[in-house]
Structure formats: C-alpha cells, structure tokens
Design a protein around this motif. Structure first.
Motif, short mmCIF file in Angstrom:
data_model
loop_
_atom_site.label_atom_id
_atom_site.label_comp_id
_atom_site.label_asym_id
_atom_site.label_seq_id
_atom_site.Cartn_x
_atom_site.Cartn_y
_atom_site.Cartn_z
N VAL A 291 0.81 -1.34 -0.03
CA VAL A 291 0.01 0.09 -0.12
C VAL A 291 0.93 1.15 0.08
N LYS A 292 2.22 1.41 0.75
CA LYS A 292 2.95 2.35 0.50
C LYS A 292 3.84 2.64 -0.67
N ARG A 293 4.04 1.33 -1.29
CA ARG A 293 5.00 1.33 -2.34
C ARG A 293 4.23 0.59 -3.66
N ILE A 294 3.60 -0.77 -3.25
CA ILE A 294 2.74 -1.41 -4.00
C ILE A 294 1.35 -0.81 -3.56
N LYS A 295 0.65 0.01 -4.73
CA LYS A 295 -0.58 0.77 -4.30
C LYS A 295 -1.55 0.96 -5.51
N PRO A 296 -2.86 1.09 -5.11
CA PRO A 296 -3.77 0.97 -6.37
C PRO A 296 -3.32 2.24 -7.16
N ALA A 297 -3.62 2.03 -8.42
CA ALA A 297 -3.50 3.02 -9.44
C ALA A 297 -4.46 4.20 -8.82
N ALA A 298 -5.64 4.25 -8.25
CA ALA A 298 -6.22 5.11 -7.75
C ALA A 298 -5.65 6.08 -6.83
N PHE A 299 -4.48 5.57 -6.13
CA PHE A 299 -3.71 6.41 -5.24
C PHE A 299 -2.29 7.03 -5.72
N VAL A 300 -2.11 6.94 -7.16
CA VAL A 300 -0.97 7.44 -7.68
C VAL A 300 -1.31 8.63 -8.54
N PHE A 316 -5.17 -4.84 -0.65
CA PHE A 316 -4.26 -4.18 0.10
C PHE A 316 -4.25 -4.06 1.78
N GLU A 317 -5.40 -4.00 1.98
CA GLU A 317 -5.78 -4.32 3.56
C GLU A 317 -6.10 -5.94 3.92
N GLY A 318 -6.72 -6.24 3.08
CA GLY A 318 -7.12 -7.88 3.31
C GLY A 318 -5.71 -8.92 3.34
N PHE A 319 -4.95 -8.65 2.20
CA PHE A 319 -3.80 -9.47 2.09
C PHE A 319 -2.80 -9.28 3.27
N THR A 320 -2.84 -7.59 3.61
CA THR A 320 -2.04 -7.32 4.80
C THR A 320 -2.54 -8.05 6.07
N SER A 385 -16.56 -6.84 5.98
CA SER A 385 -15.09 -6.18 6.29
C SER A 385 -14.24 -6.81 5.21
N TYR A 386 -13.46 -5.67 4.44
CA TYR A 386 -12.64 -6.02 3.40
C TYR A 386 -11.40 -6.42 4.27
N TYR A 387 -11.18 -6.25 5.47
CA TYR A 387 -10.05 -6.77 6.23
C TYR A 387 -10.03 -8.23 6.43
N GLN A 388 -11.20 -8.45 7.33
CA GLN A 388 -11.27 -9.89 7.55
C GLN A 388 -11.67 -10.86 6.20
N LYS A 389 -12.68 -10.50 5.62
CA LYS A 389 -13.02 -11.53 4.32
C LYS A 389 -11.84 -11.16 3.56
N GLY A 390 -11.19 -10.13 3.35
CA GLY A 390 -10.05 -10.07 2.51
C GLY A 390 -8.85 -11.03 2.88
N ALA A 391 -8.73 -11.01 4.24
CA ALA A 391 -7.81 -11.95 4.67
C ALA A 391 -7.94 -13.44 4.39
N LEU A 392 -9.42 -13.75 4.67
CA LEU A 392 -9.90 -15.08 4.17
C LEU A 392 -9.58 -15.42 2.45
N VAL A 393 -9.79 -14.54 1.75
CA VAL A 393 -9.56 -14.68 0.39
C VAL A 393 -8.19 -14.91 -0.18
N GLY A 394 -7.10 -13.98 0.71
CA GLY A 394 -5.77 -14.09 0.57
C GLY A 394 -5.51 -15.55 0.90
N LEU A 395 -6.24 -16.18 2.27
CA LEU A 395 -5.70 -17.54 2.67
C LEU A 395 -6.25 -18.42 1.59
N ALA A 396 -7.37 -18.47 0.98
CA ALA A 396 -8.03 -19.21 0.03
C ALA A 396 -7.24 -19.19 -1.32
#
Length: 596
Positions: A291-300, A316-320, A385-396
């Motif tokens: 997120v600080k260096r690998i970041k969405p194009a919308a943040f550049v 960016f939040e879920g995988f983290t 929550s894109y944090y919690q379900k995003g983490a589960l998608v990262g796991l999957a």
C-alpha cells in the motif's frame, strides 16, 4: 526555494499547536493553500481544517488579506515577496490519525497540521520542530521518520527535511518523554518510541520479537538482496488503558495499544494481548510494501482533497491482514495451533455476519469512505469487512496456488511480482490497475484463477475452506456457538454503563429481530427478572434452545413487551485442527505454507 514550516506546542494545556508556513515565491495571482481532508491509510473524509482555530497571513511584516474559498482552501492576496501563514491547530484526537497535545506528549500527522501551498507539491520542504516553552519540557525529545537537517541531532528539536509535501505528511512526529530503544534488522536501524507508562516493560523482549517479524517480511519481499525499502524505520507507539489501532507510513508507523498488551519482565507465556500487539505491528510493517509502495492506481498520486476510489482494498488491507499473523508463525512467535485458532476466529466472525451475503468485498472497498469507516447499528447486517474477508480470500488464494502447483507457487510469489513492478517502475510506476492482481496471479502460477477470484471478490461466494485446507492436513469443522448466550440465543450485542443493558446490534434473522426488538432498545427484564449487562448471559443460560421468554424493554422511554423464541439453531463456530495421520505430502505443503 523550499517551502518552510515551523510547528510548536504553543499551549499544551489548551491542546494548541502553533504552525507557520512560509512561501518565498508565491503565485503572483494569489497563493492558494489547502489542508488535506483525509489521511492515507484511513479511508474517511475527516476535514482536518475544522481544527484550525485562527489563521492569518503576513507579507513584509504586514497583514495580508486571506480569503477562505471552501472548507479547506484559502487564497492569500498577491504579494511581491515571501508570504507566511500563521495558524493554530486544536489537537485533542487520541488516535493514530490526526494530532494530539497535552502536558505529557505531542503527536501529529502532517495531513492534520501542514497546509499545502498549491502548485508547490513537488518542491522540497523543511520544518522546524520546536519545543514548548517552560522548564518542565526540557527533557522532551523528537521521534519521526523525517531526516534531520545539518546541525539537528536525531531525536532533538530543530530542522527536519522532506523531499516534497508527500514525504512531509507521510512522516508523523512524536514529541515528549517517550522510552526509546533501537534494534537492527539486516543492517537497517529500527527504533521503537514508546509513550505512556508501562510498568516493568520488557523492552528487550519486545525489540527482539519485532526484529524477528521485520526480518521475515524483508526476506519475503527480497529473498536475495534482503534489502528493505527504507534506510531506517520507527515504531511510534502510544500505550493507553484501552485502545487499539495503527496507521502505516513510508518508514514508520503510528500504533495505539493497551499497556496490558505489552510484555513485562518475568512474563513467561505469550499472552493473547501481546500476540495482538505483535500482529498489529506486523500488519503496519507489511504495509511498507503493500500500500505504501505497491499501491492502487487510484492512489498514484493521492488526491488529499476528496475520496480516492478503488475496489482493491480487499487485497491491500485484506492480504496485509492475512500476512500479519502468518508472519508471526514464520517468525516462531505463534505456534501452529495458535495460528489455526486465529484463522478459525476470523472465519467464525465473517461467516456469522450476513453482511457478507449482501455486499462483495470489492464493493466494500469502494464504499469504505461511507460505510466501513462510518458504521452504524446495522453494519453487521449490511457491511462485509474487506480486512477480515479479504484476509480469508488471501488465505484461499494462497492455499489454491500451493495445492494446485504442488508447492511450487504461492501468494508470496504474487506479492514479490507486484513488488518488483513497483520497485523497478521508479517514478513511472502507475500503481496496480483494478484487474491486475488477477492477471499477476495467473502469470506467476500458470493457473486459471480469474473466475474463482472474481466470485470471491466481486461476488459474495464464500471460498470452500474445508476443501482448501484438506490438502494441508487441516480439518475445518463447525459446532453451535453457545459461549455467549446473548449472541447465540437472542442474536444481539449489548452496550451500556452501570445497570443499563442496551442493544447495540440486532443481527439479521435473529430471535430478537423476529420478536420486534431493535438496536438502542434498553432491556429491562427477562422472564420477570431484572436485566443488566452483567447478568444477561446467566439469565439466558437458565433457558433451553427454543424456549419462549417474555422480555420487557424501553424504546423512546416507553415500556414495551416482546415474546422471544430463543434460537433453535444457534450460529456456527468454526474450528481448525491438524488431522491425525496426515500424509507426507500434506505435511510438506503445510510446512511450506507456515514456514515451519
């Protein structure tokens, strides 16, 4: 000429910072100034300009007309020479997002205190960080990721420099009498500046454990060079009685934690609170890449005046969030059993909330500005929550890659590929496009993943975790959740103080909702017995599943009666455990995943 700032804790008792901003070559048509409306990493419009108490402009020692154009923009009248804005900022936000000042410490993110001279975003900046007046503050010092100018000692008051405004506001500052400790990670100096009283703090254990986590993350992204993307790093940590939060920055993080979560001398076991703190620190450190260096194009680049929309916060939040505890396992700070317990807890939380069936995590990412960061009493029923379900998608995704390539490819490889694009792109790096993560995962693995990832992220399909975990010798089981009767039997979450028992949330399809109870109702009696927050569970434990119980409650100060049929099918709690007698292939896959 650089834009020059000065900031001083002018009146700690009144929580006021005094700030100046000098522009040597202002726009001859009238210089515009803007204070950001939000801080990167916290996706909500916060309108920091509302904390400016008073503001004036000077040119040549005389007052200069200053016109406010909108909620966070000012225009100074044309001037031939340098102009300086002087203003006071009220700082009483004890969080990691804004600014806080009292007689014991000061803290600020640049977005909440430093006006931007519009048009000079890319010019160098310097800031004089000045001490408060008075002998009681002589032992105060400074902790920040900013670079001291020549003549300024590190941790001393004086002049600090930034390459541009973005760097200036991406380096928060702590001033006060914090405890400071240093540790090196692969040749890079790291520090922790700890504010707040923590009796018998075991700083040696804390720094040793942080070093292990940091090293694992550097090695993940740079397995060959083992080079961090910064020359030094600072953990700015505030310990309080109750609190939790973190905000990532390019070479530092601001953390807020319970003092009870930090290790103390003689502590033998790793407490759950300490694991939570290490997970928080791991999360924010991982953001140094993701997120600080690998970041969405919308943040550049960031547009700090308004919302910056992306559908990728699940990555960016879920995988983290997925990697924060995984890094603790790989660093030897969590056992396999403890890690599976944390995964099961996340799985239970996500699967018990119906919001996941109504909102995709891509939609949740896009609407973070108005939903996730502004939750109300109905949020558990409508927001995922894109944090919690995003983490589960990262796991999957990680389990899928490892299993289908027989351990040759993993999410680690996807993250490294994304990092290589950001690292090698330099100034031309345009960020991650909205469909790029799927493309990179397919390129790295050679697998067809598009449909599955889109089902998990753009749709509301849940990954099949039992099937995904089985090749790793891990069993996923579920049983009725009965530990909290108020949740299991009534389907509510309560709040209140003293003897009050108010309903904070009434969950979809729950017995409470079906009976007519609503959020903010105050429970008075259950089965003819007075209800308090402390006795509700014990009262409910006297009844059996399916019983009908009379409930009295106040709504708008009017007494109402409800008949509640307690749950016949309590929500499920998930449990993960290693399968006895798992095959060597499964053991090898699991070892590669957990780094054991």
């Amino acid at each position: 000429m650089p834009t020059h700032y000065a900031i001083r804790p002018a009146d700690p008792a009144a929580h006021l910072f005094h700030v100046t901003c000098r522009v040597d070559r202002p726009d001859p048509a009238g210089q515009l100034f803007m204070l950001p409306a939000w801080v990167p990493g916290s996706y909500m419009i916060r309108e920091f300009a509302r904390h400016i108490v008073r503001i004036t402009a000077l040119a040549g020692g005389r007052r200069l007309a200053l016109e406010k154009l909108d909620k966070h923009t000012w225009r100074a009248a044309p001037a031939r020479g340098p102009i300086e804005l002087a203003y006071e900022v009220y700082a009483w936000d004890l969080s990691v997002r804004a600014a806080h000042l009292d007689e014991s410490r000061g803290f600020f993110n640049g977005t909440s205190v430093f006006l931007l001279p519009i048009g000079l975003e890319h010019d160098p900046c310097s800031v004089d960080i000045l001490p408060p007046a008075g002998s009681r503050y002589t032992d105060w010092k400074v902790a920040t990721g900013l670079t001291p100018a020549r003549g300024t000692r590190r941790h001393g008051f004086g002049t600090y420099r930034a390459a541009d405004y973005d760097e200036l506001v991406d380096c928060p500052v702590e001033v006060g009498t914090f405890e400071l400790a240093r540790f090196d990670v692969l040749g890079v100096p790291h520090e922790i500046a700890l504010t707040g009283r923590v009796p018998k703090l075991d700083m040696q254990r804390l720094t040793a454990d942080l070093a292990r986590v940091c090293e694992k993350q550097i090695r993940l992204f740079e397995p060959r060079s083992r080079k961090a993307p910064f020359s030094r790093y600072t953990f700015l940590t505030m310990a309080v009685g109750e609190g939790y939060g973190g905000l990532e920055h390019r070479n530092s993080t601001a953390l807020l934690c319970k003092r009870d979560d930090l290790p103390f001398e003689g502590m033998k076991d790793t407490t759950e609170g300490y694991r939570n703190f290490l997970g928080l620190a791991s999360h924010e450190y991982f953001h140094s890449w993701n997120v600080k260096r690998i970041k969405p194009a919308a943040f550049v680049p960031y547009d700090l005046t308004q919302e910056n929309y992306t559908r990728l916060l699940w990555a960016f939040e879920g995988f983290t969030s997925y990697y924060d505890d995984l890094m603790l396992v790989r660093a030897g700070l969590l056992s396999e059993q403890q890690y599976l317990g944390t995964l099961a807890k996340t799985l239970t939380t996500v699967m018990q909330r119906t919001g996941r069936l109504k909102q995709s995590i891509a939609d949740s990412s896009f609407d973070a500005w108005i939903k996730y960061y502004r939750q109300d009493e109905n949020a558990p029923n409508s927001v995922v929550s894109y944090y919690q379900k995003g983490a589960l998608v990262g796991l999957a995704l990680d389990l899928t890659l490892r299993a289908e390539t027989k351990g040759r490819t993993s999410l680690d490889d996807v993250m490294r590929a994304l990092w290589k694009r950001a690292r090698d792109g330099g100034g031309s790096y345009g960020g991650v496009q909205e469909d790029e993560i799927v493309d990179v995962a397919e390129q790295v693995s050679g697998l067809s993943l598009s449909r599955r990832i889109r089902d998990w992220t753009e749709g509301t399909r849940d990954p099949e975790f039992a099937a995904l975990l089985a090749p790793f010798g891990i069993q996923c089981a579920s049983r009725p959740e009965l530990e909290s009767p108020r949740f299991a039997l009534m389907g509510v979450k309560t709040t209140g103080s003293g003897g009050e028992c108010k309903l904070a949330h009434v969950f979809d399809g729950s017995p409470a909702q079906r009976s007519g109870l609503s959020a903010h109702d105050e429970l008075v009696a259950l089965g003819g017995v007075r209800v308090t927050r402390t006795n509700l569970d014990s009262l409910l434990a006297r009844y059996a599943v399916g019983d009908v119980v009379e409930c009295l409650a106040f709504r708008r100060d009017e007494l109402m009666r409800f008949d509640i049929r307690l749950a016949t099918q309590p929500p499920l709690k998930y449990e993960l455990a290693a399968m006895p007698g798992a095959s060597r292939t499964a053991q090898k896959l699991k070892s590669g995943w957990l780094g054991t």
